[in-house]
Scaffold this motif. Structure first.
Motif, PDB file in Angstrom:
ATOM      1  N   ALA A 104       0.872  -1.232   0.199  1.00 59.37           N
ATOM      2  CA  ALA A 104       0.115   0.106   0.041  1.00 59.37           C
ATOM      3  C   ALA A 104       1.004   1.067   0.013  1.00 59.37           C
ATOM      4  O   ALA A 104       0.684   2.207  -0.838  1.00 59.37           O
ATOM      5  CB  ALA A 104      -0.927   0.008   1.241  1.00 59.37           C
ATOM      6  N   ALA A 105       1.907   1.146   0.891  1.00 63.57           N
ATOM      7  CA  ALA A 105       2.776   2.401   0.766  1.00 63.57           C
ATOM      8  C   ALA A 105       3.368   2.749  -0.590  1.00 63.57           C
ATOM      9  O   ALA A 105       3.794   3.562  -0.997  1.00 63.57           O
ATOM     10  CB  ALA A 105       3.732   2.050   1.929  1.00 63.57           C
TER      11      ALA A 105
ATOM     12  N   LEU B 103       1.130   4.236  -2.657  1.00 59.44           N
ATOM     13  CA  LEU B 103       0.942   5.901  -2.375  1.00 59.44           C
ATOM     14  C   LEU B 103       2.195   6.498  -2.896  1.00 59.44           C
ATOM     15  O   LEU B 103       2.059   7.781  -3.127  1.00 59.44           O
ATOM     16  CB  LEU B 103       0.572   5.985  -0.923  1.00 59.44           C
ATOM     17  CG  LEU B 103      -0.518   5.255  -0.395  1.00 59.44           C
ATOM     18  CD1 LEU B 103      -0.775   5.565   1.128  1.00 59.44           C
ATOM     19  CD2 LEU B 103      -1.894   6.023  -1.191  1.00 59.44           C
TER      20      LEU B 103
END
Length: 471
Positions: free
Chosen positions: A145-146, A149
């Motif tokens: 997820a990071a 992003l």
């Protein structure tokens, strides 16, 4: 005695022929690599001190990568008649990347289980320390997820000033769609972007003349700093990895080329200059601008090249994929850890994530391997100390395999999308349409004068000459 007065039977090489050979970039890079290996082997300390030559060359090229990707993608999308084609190209490219990356990992897994390069070493884990490893290998690694992003830049401009390719690609696609939807105003800006890219490719052409010096410095540092003697203990791992990478290129990627009506060996000859630069620098980034221009010259459309090739630098690292499976299982074998098939498949699933986003710079594969080991409980990260000394000798194979894989991926996606001129591609690979920078138009002078032949200037998209008629 003059050259014409040479004794009968004496064979002398024409000076002009030698000069023509030395004028080729791939010959200059080959000489640089060989000289670098010799200096590193004969004078290790001096060779290790030459690292700034390679780092400086890579830094010079990386300075232009973000604006070149931006200009190529923006102009390609803005000039397309159907904006939906960009989405199709992106989806097809991602599907191809995931399939080929998985195939590469499975092949590496099979080879390391059959050859067992780490079997019989019986390394005691208590004797290993992570102190000598790079700090990136012992820090916490970001999740998926990071990673997603991080693709979104803080500002529109910061994407062009950072070191990551994916934020540049995101901003370029969005800006290209914006120009495409802006009508006449967007069209005029797109023309300006194309002219600006012409200047960038001209500058890249000048910088590439320093490639032999960069290859010389990088190879001298590798041999001088690590030494060929370190290969003796882990020769089976290094040798099996190089052979596996060669098998993947010739058999797997060769089959993909065959399915697209092309052949692998002529393609390797076509990009031989780029392969030698990568061999010397252990990095694929310095040749990204040249690969974009060469693939367009080969017959792939500009939008497909602009989207697929840069995305492949983060999502289609075939060499790194092979390295991750072989490296992790080798460490388990060396420590006497018996990994079950289920555990190996679980590691492979993790690797499908950790391999994404690794840049094409030296050492990224080693960092990705550290991220993999830190995400699974089977093999401790400290075990990386076993292969740290020889990682550089596998870095070249990783980079070469990934470069060829991304070139093949771009051609495959272009043909899949119907954006590959197959007749032209075959003619180029046969050598009938040699690659050369496109000459710039002659300057307009106020007064008539003698005709001058304009110096050739690099262009982002070489003019496609007509395909010669086959006899």
């Amino acid at each position: 005695m003059s050259r014409n007065d040479a004794a009968p039977g004496t064979v002398t090489a024409p000076p002009g022929r030698i000069r023509r050979m030395l004028s080729h970039l791939y010959i200059q890079c080959l000489i640089g690599v060989l000289l670098g290996a010799a200096v590193g082997g004969l004078w290790p300390s001096a060779g290790a001190d030459l690292k700034p030559l390679g780092d400086g060359f890579i830094a010079l090229v990386k300075m232009f990568i973000a604006p070149i990707i931006f200009c190529t993608v923006v102009h390609g999308i803005a000039s397309m008649g159907n904006a939906r084609a960009v989405g199709r190209v992106s989806v097809k490219a991602l599907v191809y990347f995931e399939v080929l990356t998985t195939v590469a990992m499975v092949i590496g897994l099979v080879v390391v289980n059959v050859v067992k390069p780490g079997g019989g070493l019986h390394i005691d884990l208590s004797t290993l320390s992570a102190k000598g490893l790079p700090p990136e290998t012992t820090t916490a690694h970001e999740g998926f997820a990071a990673f997603l992003l991080a693709i979104v830049p803080a500002t529109l401009v910061s994407a062009l000033t950072g070191n990551e390719i994916l934020p540049v690609l995101l901003v370029s696609v969005l800006f290209g769609f914006g120009l495409h939807a802006s009508g006449e105003a967007g069209l005029s800006i797109a023309r300006g972007v194309e002219k600006f890219s012409t200047v960038l490719f001209t500058l890249i052409r000048w910088i590439m003349r320093l490639a032999p010096i960069g290859a010389f410095g990088s190879m001298a540092f590798t041999i001088g700093n690590y030494g060929l003697g370190t290969l003796r203990h882990l020769a089976l791992l290094v040798g099996s990895f190089w052979l596996t990478a060669l098998f993947f290129v010739l058999v797997v990627l060769g089959s993909v080329m065959r399915l697209n009506g092309l052949r692998m060996l002529p393609f390797l000859r076509y990009i031989k200059e780029e392969l030698l630069i990568v061999l010397g620098t252990s990095s694929t980034e310095p040749v990204l601008p040249r690969m974009m221009a060469k693939l367009q010259h080969l017959g792939a459309s500009k939008p497909v090249v602009g989207i697929t090739l840069p995305a492949g630098y983060s999502f289609n690292l075939d060499g790194t994929a092979i390295y991750l499976t072989m490296g992790s299982v080798f460490l388990a074998q060396a420590l006497g850890i018996d990994l079950s098939l289920t555990q190996q498949l679980a590691m492979l699933a993790v690797m499908l994530l950790t391999s994404k986003g690794a840049a094409g710079v030296t050492g990224s594969g080693f960092i990705a391997l550290a991220a993999t080991l830190s995400a699974v409980p089977h093999v401790p990260v400290a075990a990386l100390a076993l292969i740290f000394g020889v990682d550089r000798f596998m870095s070249e194979a990783r980079a070469l395999t990934s470069l060829v894989g991304n070139g093949v991926a771009t051609l495959a996606v272009a043909r899949w999308e119907g954006e590959l001129d197959e007749d032209r591609a075959k003619a180029v690979l046969r050598g009938e349409i040699p690659y050369a920078p496109t000459p710039a138009p002659a300057a307009v002078t106020a007064e008539p004068g003698p005709k001058r032949t304009p110096a050739p200037e690099a262009m982002p998209e070489p003019i496609r000459d007509p395909v010669p008629a086959t006899r």
